[in-house]
Design a protein around this motif. Structure first.
Motif, PDB file in Angstrom:
ATOM      1  N   LYS A 153      36.538   0.296 -17.704  1.00  0.00           N
ATOM      2  CA  LYS A 153      36.611  -0.616 -16.560  1.00  0.00           C
ATOM      3  C   LYS A 153      37.104   0.140 -15.333  1.00  0.00           C
ATOM      4  CE  LYS A 153      35.582  -4.237 -19.134  1.00  0.00           C
ATOM      5  NZ  LYS A 153      34.354  -5.036 -18.948  1.00  0.00           N
ATOM      6  N   ASP A 154      37.097  -0.542 -14.209  1.00  0.00           N
ATOM      7  CA  ASP A 154      37.646   0.017 -12.980  1.00  0.00           C
ATOM      8  C   ASP A 154      39.165   0.049 -13.112  1.00  0.00           C
ATOM      9  OD1 ASP A 154      38.494   0.699 -10.490  1.00  0.00           O
ATOM     10  OD2 ASP A 154      37.370  -0.839  -9.420  1.00  0.00           O
ATOM     11  N   SER A 155      39.716   1.234 -13.324  1.00  0.00           N
ATOM     12  CA  SER A 155      41.155   1.360 -13.602  1.00  0.00           C
ATOM     13  C   SER A 155      42.021   0.910 -12.438  1.00  0.00           C
ATOM     14  CB  SER A 155      41.489   2.806 -13.976  1.00  0.00           C
ATOM     15  OG  SER A 155      41.179   3.683 -12.899  1.00  0.00           O
ATOM     16  N   THR A 156      41.458   0.851 -11.227  1.00  0.00           N
ATOM     17  CA  THR A 156      42.254   0.426 -10.071  1.00  0.00           C
ATOM     18  C   THR A 156      42.565  -1.073 -10.119  1.00  0.00           C
ATOM     19  OG1 THR A 156      40.293   0.010  -8.708  1.00  0.00           O
ATOM     20  CG2 THR A 156      41.242   2.236  -8.648  1.00  0.00           C
ATOM     21  N   LYS A 157      41.915  -1.815 -11.031  1.00  0.00           N
ATOM     22  CA  LYS A 157      42.152  -3.257 -11.126  1.00  0.00           C
ATOM     23  C   LYS A 157      43.206  -3.617 -12.179  1.00  0.00           C
ATOM     24  CE  LYS A 157      37.582  -4.642  -9.480  1.00  0.00           C
ATOM     25  NZ  LYS A 157      36.366  -5.442  -9.769  1.00  0.00           N
ATOM     26  N   TYR A 158      43.756  -2.595 -12.824  1.00  0.00           N
ATOM     27  CA  TYR A 158      44.742  -2.842 -13.878  1.00  0.00           C
ATOM     28  C   TYR A 158      45.958  -1.942 -13.667  1.00  0.00           C
ATOM     29  CZ  TYR A 158      40.713  -4.946 -16.213  1.00  0.00           C
ATOM     30  OH  TYR A 158      39.623  -5.716 -16.519  1.00  0.00           O
ATOM     31  N   GLN A 159      47.121  -2.520 -13.870  1.00  0.00           N
ATOM     32  CA  GLN A 159      48.351  -1.727 -13.792  1.00  0.00           C
ATOM     33  C   GLN A 159      49.220  -2.056 -15.000  1.00  0.00           C
ATOM     34  OE1 GLN A 159      51.864  -2.498 -11.023  1.00  0.00           O
ATOM     35  NE2 GLN A 159      50.994  -0.668 -10.076  1.00  0.00           N
ATOM     36  N   LEU A 160      49.736  -1.032 -15.658  1.00  0.00           N
ATOM     37  CA  LEU A 160      50.595  -1.208 -16.830  1.00  0.00           C
ATOM     38  C   LEU A 160      51.964  -0.625 -16.555  1.00  0.00           C
ATOM     39  CD1 LEU A 160      51.073  -1.945 -19.835  1.00  0.00           C
ATOM     40  CD2 LEU A 160      50.157   0.322 -20.429  1.00  0.00           C
TER      41      LEU A 160
END
Length: 372
Positions: A226-233
């Protein structure tokens, strides 16, 4: 009937649980006393009022050396018994395991047999990676010699009956209540996924059974697909993490807070949290799940132990199999749906006012005191 809540720990979920239980008693106008360690991190918040009297005693600090010194080479355990003599309770509720409870049990068993003892059994045995066999022995000694054992999940109750041969009529199952103390300033009504990023958080002590390695693997796969910029962990909590996992965490730009975070820091973190992740490999019940319920934050959790009694699949969260990074990754993607987040947030708040309300749980426990 004079009730004494006894908690000798310093910090963590146990300290919050006994505070919430006491508040529940007070809201129900149930008079009670509370005996705590001077090391209790919530000491400043404990206040006497018409339904509660609070006492403090010196215990010991964190180190094992200090524990040995204060237990066997000082009179502090004797002073604990002396304080109980002065309070003169009819019921002593041992709220979380502590080595000095052995002295309390022996006193009530052989000297003052009129005092009834109740013990909260959070974990029936040490978790994976925790080789604290001494506490396991204390646990067994205590719950075999008290009048009633309170569990915070049906899973632990069944385990005590099936594996430890504790009589069923002696065990009473409740729920681990919501943590209003920690979440009262968090208002998720303001919305989820601000700036279109899904903020996911794991918090708590990092131990082998918590499944942080599975979480990082799942997030790595998510970022590949996925677009990693849309998820933060964010992973927050003290504990040892191997260097390979730390390197992977750095490569994935995971926010890694590898120390014990204060309540205020946790509150600030949760204000921007969309999903709490509980990827445990095993478990009895979960403090983070209780906080999530109270704060109105949906949960992804593994279907282990008593956690499904807190995280209702499709209601206030999504349940997945343990040790399954693919299932965890897929659950993360489902929460890109803002409407699903909001629906489950409202369900959390409804549960906090009903099933997981400490006012209700306190009344249920009080009813059991009366029949012991």
């Amino acid at each position: 009937m004079k009730i004494l809540l006894l908690y000798l720990g310093r910090r963590g979920g146990g300290a919050v649980d006994v505070f919430e239980l006491s508040e529940g008693f007070a809201h129900n106008k149930i008079s009670h006393d509370v005996l705590l360690s001077n090391e209790n991190y919530l000491k400043s918040e404990w206040q006497n009022h018409v339904y509660r009297k609070v006492y403090f005693i010196d215990t010991y600090r964190k180190s094992f050396k200090n524990f040995l010194l204060k237990t066997f080479l000082s009179i502090r355990p004797i002073l604990l018994i002396r304080k109980i003599l002065l309070i003169k309770p009819d019921i002593i509720h041992l709220t979380t395991i502590h080595p000095w409870f052995v002295f309390v049990v022996l006193y009530c068993k052989f000297i003052d047999k009129n005092i009834k003892l109740v013990f909260n059994c959070h974990d029936e045995k040490p978790h994976l990676g925790n080789d604290i066999h001494f506490l396991e022995l204390v646990n067994k000694f205590v719950y075999r010699n008290v009048n009633g054992v309170f569990t915070l999940s049906n899973f632990v109750k069944k385990t005590l009956i099936d594996k430890f041969n504790i009589h069923e009529e002696k065990i009473f199952s409740f729920r681990l209540g919501e943590h209003y103390h920690l979440s009262r300033t968090i208002n998720k009504d303001s919305g989820f996924m601000k700036d279109t990023i899904l903020h996911m958080v794991f918090f708590g002590r990092i131990q082998e059974y918590k499944g942080v390695d599975i979480l990082v693997n799942a997030f790595e796969n998510l970022c590949k697909e996925k677009d990693s910029t849309k998820y933060q962990l964010t992973i927050a909590g003290e504990g040892t993490v191997n260097q390979d996992l730390i390197n992977k965490i750095d490569q994935l730009d995971v926010i890694f807070i590898n120390y014990w975070i204060s309540d205020n820091q946790l509150i600030d973190l949760l204000k921007d949290t969309d999903v709490i992740i509980i990827p445990y490999k095993e478990g009895t019940q979960s403090g983070p799940a209780s906080i999530a319920i109270s704060a109105g934050i949906p949960v992804i959790a593994t279907n282990v132990g008593g956690i499904p009694e807190q995280v209702l699949d499709g209601v206030n969260g999504i349940l997945i199999p343990p040790n399954d990074d693919v299932a965890l990754k897929n659950a993360m993607t489902r929460f890109s749906d803002r409407k699903l987040l909001e629906k489950m947030s409202y369900a959390c708040k409804d549960l906090a006012k009903s099933t997981f309300s400490w006012d209700i749980i306190a009344n249920q426990m009080y009813d059991i005191y009366k029949i012991l």
